[in-house]
Design a protein around this motif. Structure first.
Motif, PDB file in Angstrom:
ATOM      1  N   ILE A  47     -21.537  31.299  57.815  1.00  0.00           N
ATOM      2  CA  ILE A  47     -21.577  30.689  56.490  1.00  0.00           C
ATOM      3  C   ILE A  47     -22.197  29.295  56.547  1.00  0.00           C
ATOM      4  O   ILE A  47     -22.126  28.608  57.559  1.00  0.00           O
ATOM      5  N   SER A  48     -22.783  28.904  55.442  1.00  0.00           N
ATOM      6  CA  SER A  48     -23.212  27.519  55.278  1.00  0.00           C
ATOM      7  C   SER A  48     -21.954  26.674  55.112  1.00  0.00           C
ATOM      8  O   SER A  48     -20.962  27.133  54.542  1.00  0.00           O
ATOM      9  N   ARG A  49     -22.005  25.436  55.590  1.00  0.00           N
ATOM     10  CA  ARG A  49     -20.835  24.562  55.462  1.00  0.00           C
ATOM     11  C   ARG A  49     -20.936  23.632  54.250  1.00  0.00           C
ATOM     12  O   ARG A  49     -20.172  22.689  54.126  1.00  0.00           O
ATOM     13  N   ASP A  50     -21.870  23.925  53.332  1.00  0.00           N
ATOM     14  CA  ASP A  50     -21.961  23.090  52.133  1.00  0.00           C
ATOM     15  C   ASP A  50     -20.712  23.307  51.273  1.00  0.00           C
ATOM     16  O   ASP A  50     -20.026  24.323  51.387  1.00  0.00           O
ATOM     17  N   ASP A  51     -20.417  22.333  50.420  1.00  0.00           N
ATOM     18  CA  ASP A  51     -19.194  22.382  49.612  1.00  0.00           C
ATOM     19  C   ASP A  51     -19.128  23.621  48.722  1.00  0.00           C
ATOM     20  O   ASP A  51     -18.069  24.246  48.594  1.00  0.00           O
ATOM     21  N   HIS A  52     -20.244  23.964  48.081  1.00  0.00           N
ATOM     22  CA  HIS A  52     -20.259  25.134  47.199  1.00  0.00           C
ATOM     23  C   HIS A  52     -19.834  26.384  47.965  1.00  0.00           C
ATOM     24  O   HIS A  52     -18.958  27.136  47.513  1.00  0.00           O
ATOM     25  N   THR A  53     -20.455  26.612  49.125  1.00  0.00           N
ATOM     26  CA  THR A  53     -20.155  27.825  49.890  1.00  0.00           C
ATOM     27  C   THR A  53     -18.740  27.799  50.442  1.00  0.00           C
ATOM     28  O   THR A  53     -18.012  28.793  50.326  1.00  0.00           O
ATOM     29  N   THR A  54     -18.325  26.678  51.028  1.00  0.00           N
ATOM     30  CA  THR A  54     -16.972  26.662  51.600  1.00  0.00           C
ATOM     31  C   THR A  54     -15.914  26.856  50.517  1.00  0.00           C
ATOM     32  O   THR A  54     -14.911  27.533  50.751  1.00  0.00           O
TER      33      THR A  54
END
Length: 175
Positions: A47-54
């Motif tokens: 997964i991406s660790r950007d805020d949206h994805t997390t």
């Protein structure tokens, strides 16, 4: 061999895809999307660790297995593995990073694969090879550190052999 997902895995990727979370299918399931005969039971997701994805992954985990609040911060940290439903019997492994690889670069070079009606992203064969090489190096370092008992070392060596075979299959597919 087409991509095969269990009902649990299918439900989870549908939740993630619908939410707009950025993730890649890696591991043996990714190998299947290259029409390679690669049986595997677990689904590995990076997964991406950007805020949206997390936030979206955390919401799916809450819905899926009642994830505690501290999971949200774990998903933002590098080098985290979240096995679902349990460490001893993971059906899904969520990885937050792969040493030496940037999610954004791998995602940019990834390809779309349709599973049922859901579009999933899978790294290029070159990036999958690099993932496998990193996994081998990491496993060899952990064996050398003495962190595992003899049974754990034996299992790790089987994993290295499998990853080496996967690399060969991907190289043949690419040639």
């Amino acid at each position: 061999m087409p991509l095969e997902l269990s009902p649990m895995q299918g439900y989870f990727v549908v939740e993630l895809a619908k939410s707009g979370a950025l993730f890649l299918v890696i591991g043996g399931k990714a190998m299947q999307t290259f029409e390679l005969d690669r049986p595997t039971d677990d689904l590995d997701l990076w997964i991406s660790r950007d805020d949206h994805t997390t936030d979206r992954v955390y919401a799916a985990l809450q819905k899926f297995c009642g994830a505690p609040a501290e999971f949200r911060e774990r998903l933002r940290a590098p080098n985290v593995r979240v096995p679902i439903p349990t460490e001893a019997n993971p059906e899904i492994d969520i990885l937050t990073s792969i040493d030496g690889m940037e999610f954004e670069n791998v995602n940019r070079a990834a390809r779309d694969v349709v599973w049922k009606t859901i579009v999933l992203r899978v790294p290029s064969s070159d990036d999958l090879i690099r993932c496998k090489q990193i996994a081998i190096a990491s496993t060899e370092a952990r064996i050398a550190s003495g962190e595992w008992n003899p049974a754990g070392v034996e299992e790790a060596r089987r994993g290295i052999t499998r990853d080496e075979r996967d690399i060969e299959l991907l190289r043949q597919r690419r040639d």
